[in-house]
Design a protein around this motif. Structure first.
Motif, short mmCIF file in Angstrom:
data_model
loop_
_atom_site.label_atom_id
_atom_site.label_comp_id
_atom_site.label_asym_id
_atom_site.label_seq_id
_atom_site.Cartn_x
_atom_site.Cartn_y
_atom_site.Cartn_z
N MET A 174 0.84 -1.19 0.00
CA MET A 174 0.00 0.00 0.00
C MET A 174 0.88 1.24 0.00
N GLY A 175 0.27 2.36 -0.41
CA GLY A 175 0.97 3.64 -0.44
C GLY A 175 0.25 4.64 0.42
N PRO A 176 0.53 4.68 1.73
CA PRO A 176 -0.20 5.58 2.64
C PRO A 176 0.15 7.05 2.42
N THR A 177 -0.84 7.90 2.59
CA THR A 177 -0.61 9.35 2.59
C THR A 177 0.07 9.73 3.90
N ARG A 178 1.17 10.46 3.79
CA ARG A 178 1.96 10.84 4.97
C ARG A 178 1.94 12.36 5.08
N TRP A 222 -3.04 6.17 -5.24
CA TRP A 222 -2.62 4.94 -4.58
C TRP A 222 -3.76 4.37 -3.73
N ARG A 223 -4.50 5.24 -3.05
CA ARG A 223 -5.64 4.77 -2.23
C ARG A 223 -6.68 4.07 -3.08
N ARG A 224 -6.98 4.65 -4.22
CA ARG A 224 -8.03 4.09 -5.06
C ARG A 224 -7.62 2.72 -5.61
N ASN A 247 -2.17 3.74 8.58
CA ASN A 247 -3.46 4.24 8.15
C ASN A 247 -3.28 4.79 6.74
N LEU A 248 -4.05 4.28 5.82
CA LEU A 248 -3.87 4.63 4.42
C LEU A 248 -4.10 6.13 4.17
N LEU A 249 -4.98 6.74 4.95
CA LEU A 249 -5.33 8.14 4.74
C LEU A 249 -4.47 9.10 5.54
N TYR A 250 -4.13 8.72 6.77
CA TYR A 250 -3.43 9.64 7.67
C TYR A 250 -2.31 8.90 8.37
#
Length: 518
Positions: free
Chosen positions: A77-81, A91-93, A378-381
């Motif tokens: 996965m590619g989490p937003t940092r 990446w989330r989609r 956390n993928l979003l945060y």
């Protein structure tokens, strides 16, 4: 992306690529509308063929085809940092299976693989019938079309002689699968055997590479022949198809040209000198140290933190559940690698916990806190430290950006596991599935299993081939792709086992129809 340096490097690489292999005008980015054909021209077939081989290089990017095969799975996965790696949710989609026909990577990957198909078709038209050049082009066309079929489920196709005004015809998934098999079976008798001459290397099309791809196609044939309105199955694996998998993988196994790397040497397959060290390489992008043609360095830049060496893009991680599925003794988890760890500070394989620098001192993050990679993401945060990182291809100390890693598409261990799977699915003529699986396990420092189930085999494939671009393909075939996993809490709708046809392609070729469910 989160670094200007990365954006500049991609622009430069793209410019170089077009300058080197610009035998076909790529101004129109949708393959359905190439501006001209070289068929019937005086262009040298050898030069045209080299252009098709060069079209493999974009597949090494961490984006597009690779991302679609891996970020959609339970191992990446590619989490937003903070503000890093948001990238408009691309990446989330992928990870959460919420893409649509306008997703940038769905569109870009379509261009890459269909361009490969068309360029190979040009070579076939220009080459002498029955020549080695034609056979190599047929293999490469089959290779690129395999990705078209696997990802998109239908394949636009135009002859090299077709004019600009001709809309490409469209092969159904079933038709395109048969087309791939025909190309490979036509090429196979003419292709050189690996090691039979100067150009019969893993970096060129050989009999063994064609046998491997034929096995891969037959293994997935039930998926590709499935009713398009029920793409997620259940699949019925025909014994005749499984026998073909066994036939072709037996040819590779019995050739005596390959062997598993022995215990303690798994990561030699991904060393900067894997050309020499590895005996598992069946088909690769062959590279020379100091002059790599494909950006293999993206495999470690995409995951390393800014304060590690090299200063990475601090992006992708594996999932805690996937990491936790390994046995403690499994050497594929990783560990210190002589010649790399002592100079750069980190291990091969999975990086978790306190990270160290080249001197062995504990590293800090950009805020001065201990750089500790924790499993929970956390993928979003997420902050800059969370997530288990992966080092599969090993950076060469002192030569980080110019390593000679051959980029691996086909590897011997996969041939063994395909053979085992085909036997498990009812094929005959191979070794017992448990014996083949144990052969791989023993080479990785693990004890024998007494029997093998489909779940065991899927797990073993994940552990052996993680981050090599096969996970989505495997999950679909084993019927688990739609299931929830970390940061994708719900079951996905059945139609997402195939990506949508890009809207831009639909707009330019009326023969294309959108896939079921989109």
């Amino acid at each position: 992306m989160n670094t200007l340096r990365y954006k500049i490097s991609i622009i430069l690489a793209g410019g170089l690529f077009l300058g080197i292999v610009g035998c076909t005008n790529l101004e129109d980015k949708v393959l359905d509308r190439p501006t001209q054909s070289s068929a019937g021209s005086n262009l040298d077939p050898v030069s045209l063929l080299n252009g098709v081989y060069a079209q493999l290089n974009p597949l090494v990017s961490q984006e597009n085809v690779y991302a679609m095969e891996e970020h959609t799975s339970d191992e990446m996965m590619g989490p937003t940092r903070g503000t890093d790696w948001d990238d408009f949710g691309t990446w989330r989609r992928l990870h959460q299976h919420t893409w649509d026909a306008n997703h940038n990577q769905v569109t870009n990957a379509w261009d890459v693989v269909n361009t490969g198909v068309f360029r190979a078709t040009e070579v076939i038209a220009a080459a002498e019938d029955g020549s080695v050049i034609e056979a190599q082009a047929r293999f490469l066309r089959a290779f690129f079309m395999f990705y078209v079929v696997d990802l998109y489920g239908q394949a636009p196709f135009r002859e090299a002689s077709d004019g600009f005004e001709v809309n490409p015809k469209v092969l159904s998934r079933s038709e395109a699968t048969d087309f791939i098999i025909q190309d490979l079976e036509t090429a196979l008798p003419t292709l050189p055997a690996l090691g039979s001459g100067t150009n019969a290397t893993p970096g060129r099309a050989t009999k063994e590479a064609a046998q491997f791809l034929l096995a891969k196609v037959y293994l997935n044939r039930a998926v590709y022949k499935q009713n398009p309105e029920q793409p997620a199955g259940p699949y019925t694996f025909a014994a005749a198809d499984m026998n073909k998998v066994i036939e072709y993988t037996n040819a590779i196994i019995n050739s005596g040209k390959f062997e598993l790397e022995p215990q303690g040497q798994y990561f030699d397959n991904f060393h900067w000198d894997n050309t020499t060290l590895s005996k598992e390489l069946v088909f690769v992008i062959q590279q020379e140290k100091g002059a790599p043609v494909a950006d293999v360095r993206s495999r470690y830049y995409m995951t390393l933190h800014y304060n590690q060496t090299p200063s990475g893009w601090n992006g992708f991680t594996t999932l805690a559940d996937f990491y936790g599925s390994f046995e403690a003794q499994d050497e594929r988890i990783g560990g210190a690698y002589p010649g790399m760890t002592d100079k750069l500070g980190y291990n091969a394989g999975f990086l978790v916990g306190q990270q160290k620098g080249p001197s062995g001192a504990n590293l800090q993050d950009r805020g001065g806190n201990p750089l500790v990679f924790s499993p929970t993401v956390n993928l979003l945060y997420s902050d800059e430290k969370v997530g288990i990182r992966v080092i599969k291809y090993l950076p060469e100390p002192g030569n980080i950006d110019q390593g000679g890693h051959d980029y691996v598409f086909f590897r011997y261990a996969d041939a063994l596991l395909m053979n085992a799977e085909a036997t498990l699915r009812g094929g005959t003529g191979g070794s017992p599935a448990v014996d083949l699986v144990n052969q791989v396990r023993n080479a990785r420092g693990l004890s024998n299993l007494s029997s093998v189930t489909e779940a065991d085999l899927l797990k073993e494939r994940g552990h052996e081939l993680y981050w090599e671009g096969w996970r989505r393909n495997d999950l679909i075939r084993f019927g688990t792709f739609l299931e929830p996993f970390d940061q994708k809490p719900t079951t996905s709708p059945a139609h997402v086992v195939v990506f949508p046809i890009p809207q831009r392609a639909l707009d330019t070729n009326p023969n294309l129809k959108q896939n079921f469910g989109y």
